[in-house]
Design a protein around this motif. Structure first.
Motif, short mmCIF file in Angstrom:
data_model
loop_
_atom_site.label_atom_id
_atom_site.label_comp_id
_atom_site.label_asym_id
_atom_site.label_seq_id
_atom_site.Cartn_x
_atom_site.Cartn_y
_atom_site.Cartn_z
N MET A 187 -27.73 1.54 33.05
CA MET A 187 -27.94 0.65 31.93
C MET A 187 -28.45 1.43 30.71
SD MET A 187 -29.99 -2.89 31.48
CE MET A 187 -31.69 -2.46 31.66
N GLU A 188 -29.28 2.44 30.93
CA GLU A 188 -29.80 3.21 29.80
C GLU A 188 -28.67 3.85 29.00
OE1 GLU A 188 -31.10 3.64 32.92
OE2 GLU A 188 -33.05 2.69 32.63
N ARG A 189 -27.57 4.21 29.68
CA ARG A 189 -26.48 4.88 28.98
C ARG A 189 -25.89 4.01 27.88
NH1 ARG A 189 -23.55 3.93 34.11
NH2 ARG A 189 -22.27 2.11 33.73
N ASP A 190 -26.05 2.69 27.99
CA ASP A 190 -25.54 1.79 26.96
C ASP A 190 -26.29 1.95 25.64
OD1 ASP A 190 -23.71 0.80 28.83
OD2 ASP A 190 -25.13 -0.72 29.52
N PHE A 191 -27.46 2.55 25.68
CA PHE A 191 -28.26 2.78 24.48
C PHE A 191 -28.11 4.20 23.95
CE2 PHE A 191 -30.10 -0.82 26.61
CZ PHE A 191 -30.31 -1.70 25.56
N LEU A 225 -23.98 11.52 28.93
CA LEU A 225 -23.38 12.86 28.93
C LEU A 225 -23.23 13.40 30.35
CD1 LEU A 225 -25.15 14.39 25.81
CD2 LEU A 225 -22.79 13.55 25.97
N ALA A 226 -24.22 13.16 31.20
CA ALA A 226 -24.16 13.63 32.59
C ALA A 226 -23.02 12.96 33.35
CB ALA A 226 -25.49 13.37 33.29
N GLU A 227 -22.67 11.74 32.95
CA GLU A 227 -21.59 10.99 33.58
C GLU A 227 -20.23 11.30 32.95
OE1 GLU A 227 -22.69 6.88 33.38
OE2 GLU A 227 -24.40 7.15 34.73
N GLY A 228 -20.23 12.21 31.99
CA GLY A 228 -18.98 12.58 31.33
C GLY A 228 -18.54 11.59 30.27
N ARG A 229 -19.42 10.72 29.85
CA ARG A 229 -19.10 9.74 28.80
C ARG A 229 -19.46 10.33 27.45
NH1 ARG A 229 -18.82 4.45 31.10
NH2 ARG A 229 -19.40 4.49 33.30
N SER A 230 -18.87 9.77 26.41
CA SER A 230 -19.23 10.22 25.08
C SER A 230 -20.55 9.57 24.68
CB SER A 230 -18.14 9.87 24.06
OG SER A 230 -18.06 8.48 23.90
N ALA A 231 -21.24 10.19 23.78
CA ALA A 231 -22.49 9.64 23.26
C ALA A 231 -22.38 9.59 21.74
CB ALA A 231 -23.68 10.48 23.71
N THR A 232 -21.39 8.83 21.28
CA THR A 232 -21.12 8.70 19.86
C THR A 232 -22.29 7.99 19.18
OG1 THR A 232 -18.78 8.50 20.37
CG2 THR A 232 -19.46 7.83 18.17
N ASP A 233 -22.73 8.55 18.05
CA ASP A 233 -23.82 7.93 17.30
C ASP A 233 -23.43 6.53 16.87
OD1 ASP A 233 -25.23 10.25 17.52
OD2 ASP A 233 -24.96 10.90 15.46
N ILE A 234 -24.38 5.63 16.98
CA ILE A 234 -24.17 4.25 16.56
C ILE A 234 -25.46 3.75 15.91
CG2 ILE A 234 -24.76 3.30 18.83
CD1 ILE A 234 -22.60 1.14 18.28
#
Length: 144
Positions: free
Chosen positions: A1-5, A47-56
């Motif tokens: 859930m934290e990854r959503d932030f 990032l650890a899950e290979g997802r992007s962390a695009t600024d929002i």
């Protein structure tokens, strides 16, 4: 859930405004320091899950208007849903831009299917706020 932030930017003043709007939600971070830790941890997790962390950027006024439009209470889960929907809409827009160079756009100025896509994303937002905990986790509802 934290990854959503992940990479969600909110100034300290805007955090204070948002915290006041979500004051009745015990899940909402109680301090700006907790907010920053949530974003940091979410960015690392994404990032650890290979997802992007695009600024929002979190626009408090836009978030409040979105909650009213989709008829959900301002709270931590609603903010999470809003960020997911915004990211999805941004990804859709980026994909549409890439393919639009060769396509003719409708005279209304809206992307083909844009209204339906917006409605679907808003439906997703309402569902996310009401979804059971873990509903977006891998394997949720899968037979074990």
């Amino acid at each position: 859930m934290e990854r959503d932030f992940a990479s969600a930017h909110l100034s300290q003043d805007d955090f204070t405004r948002l915290a006041a709007l979500c004051a009745d939600d015990p899940k909402f971070p109680t301090s700006y320091k907790q907010w920053l830790a949530l974003v940091r941890d979410g960015t690392r997790q994404a990032l650890a899950e290979g997802r992007s962390a695009t600024d929002i950027a979190v626009d408090v006024n836009d978030f409040a208007a979105w909650c009213e439009r989709v008829d959900v209470h301002l709270c931590f889960d609603a903010l999470r849903a809003y960020l997911i929907v915004r990211r999805k809409a941004g990804a859709d827009a980026a994909g549409a831009k890439a393919g639009a160079a060769a396509a003719v756009k409708p005279s209304s100025g809206q992307e083909p299917g844009g209204h339906k896509r917006t409605q679907a994303l808003e439906e997703l937002g309402r569902w996310l706020v009401g979804a059971p905990l873990g509903a977006l986790q891998p394997g949720f509802g899968a037979a074990g």
